[in-house]
Write a protein that holds these residues in place. Structure first.
Motif, short mmCIF file in Angstrom:
data_model
loop_
_atom_site.label_atom_id
_atom_site.label_comp_id
_atom_site.label_asym_id
_atom_site.label_seq_id
_atom_site.Cartn_x
_atom_site.Cartn_y
_atom_site.Cartn_z
N THR A 175 1.03 -1.05 -0.20
CA THR A 175 0.23 0.68 0.08
C THR A 175 0.62 1.29 -0.92
O THR A 175 0.58 2.82 -1.04
N GLN A 176 1.98 1.96 0.77
CA GLN A 176 2.52 2.20 0.83
C GLN A 176 3.57 2.53 -0.86
O GLN A 176 3.89 3.38 -1.32
N GLN A 193 -2.82 13.37 3.54
CA GLN A 193 -3.36 11.34 3.02
C GLN A 193 -2.41 11.25 3.29
O GLN A 193 -2.56 9.67 3.70
N THR A 195 0.13 11.35 6.04
CA THR A 195 -0.26 11.26 7.64
C THR A 195 -1.51 10.63 8.26
O THR A 195 -1.55 9.44 8.45
N GLN A 196 -2.52 10.45 7.20
CA GLN A 196 -3.69 9.62 7.60
C GLN A 196 -3.75 8.20 7.14
O GLN A 196 -3.93 7.06 7.56
N LEU A 197 -3.04 8.04 5.27
CA LEU A 197 -2.34 6.58 5.48
C LEU A 197 -2.12 5.56 6.02
O LEU A 197 -2.21 4.83 7.02
N GLU A 199 -1.63 6.63 9.85
CA GLU A 199 -2.48 5.91 11.23
C GLU A 199 -3.18 5.05 10.73
O GLU A 199 -3.81 3.77 10.91
N ASP A 200 -4.24 4.92 9.34
CA ASP A 200 -5.03 4.00 9.17
C ASP A 200 -4.25 2.31 8.97
O ASP A 200 -4.89 1.32 9.48
N LEU A 201 -3.41 2.31 8.51
CA LEU A 201 -2.22 0.77 7.83
C LEU A 201 -1.67 0.82 9.60
O LEU A 201 -2.46 -0.53 9.99
N SER A 202 -2.20 1.58 10.69
CA SER A 202 -1.23 1.43 11.90
C SER A 202 -3.01 0.67 13.13
O SER A 202 -2.49 -0.48 13.01
N ASP A 203 -3.54 1.29 12.47
CA ASP A 203 -5.43 1.20 13.00
C ASP A 203 -5.00 -0.72 11.91
O ASP A 203 -6.03 -1.57 13.04
N MET A 204 -5.70 -0.74 10.88
CA MET A 204 -5.60 -1.56 10.29
C MET A 204 -5.01 -2.84 10.85
O MET A 204 -5.47 -4.48 11.06
#
Length: 216
Positions: A175-176, A193, A195-197, A199-204
């Motif tokens: 994804t990165q 976007q 930074t948000q990505l 964070e989202d990847l960490s949460d997932m």
């Protein structure tokens, strides 16, 4: 990982060795500016302040030079991964801290090296040596971050922790890399976007590791 001498005739004497190092560094500098297929050997010689004859005295041509440059680049990238892995190990505790640190560090290293990585990844489609070295380096580097998450295995609820970690890390990297445009010319990222990505990847990743799938 092959050495530079597998792709180039590396000189042993001081002045000649310095000229060769300038060729490697000059090529890396140009790769940070634009893709390798847009760079000429004449430009590399001009940037490196060496003659064309000196360059051909060390490599057979442009393809061989890129392979030699990749070796040096991957050596430095491995050092960066080692440094980040050691920092995360010393500064974080537990899955909730380790995972975001790993996701952020991997993303940062990819972003900082994106322009150079892009040329190697594009070239790997037609160059087996470039492809093999790149895959081996990626596996070795990712293993350092995987080990950090594996150290938190007692916290993981997924019934197959190793599989979950490996699958999650593969998706994070893919994804990165896609977001940064490593498989094409030019990046896709924007600061907010990105930074948000992360964070989202960490949460997932955390959610997946803490997930208990239903029995089938």
């Amino acid at each position: 990982m092959p050495s530079i001498s597998a792709h180039a005739r590396v000189p042993k004497q001081g002045r000649s060795r310095q000229s060769f190092e300038r060729i490697i560094e000059g090529t890396l500098d140009l790769l940070r500016e634009r893709p390798y297929d847009q760079i000429t050997l004449a430009e590399i010689c001009e940037r490196s302040e060496v003659s064309t004859g000196s360059l051909y005295g060390r490599v057979a041509g442009k393809d061989e030079l890129l392979r030699a440059v990749q070796v040096r680049f991957l050596e430095r990238l491995a050092e960066q991964f080692n440094t980040e892995a050691a920092r995360i190990a010393g500064e974080t505790r537990g899955l909730a801290q380790v995972v975001p640190a790993v996701v952020s560090s991997m993303g940062t290293l990819l972003m900082e090296n994106a322009s150079v990585l892009r040329s190697f990844m594009l070239r790997s489609a037609t160059d087996e040596a470039i492809e093999a070295a790149g895959k081996q380096a990626a596996n070795d580097n990712h293993a350092k971050f995987i080990a950090l998450i594996q150290a938190c295995s007692p916290e993981i609820r997924h019934p197959q922790p190793e599989r979950a970690i490996n699958s999650g890390m593969l998706l994070i990297y893919a994804t990165q890399a896609r977001f940064l445009g490593l498989d094409s010319v030019g990046g896709l990222s924007q600061a907010g976007q990105w930074t948000q990505l992360l964070e989202d990847l960490s949460d997932m990743m955390l959610a997946f590791l803490m997930f208990t799938p239903p029995k089938r």
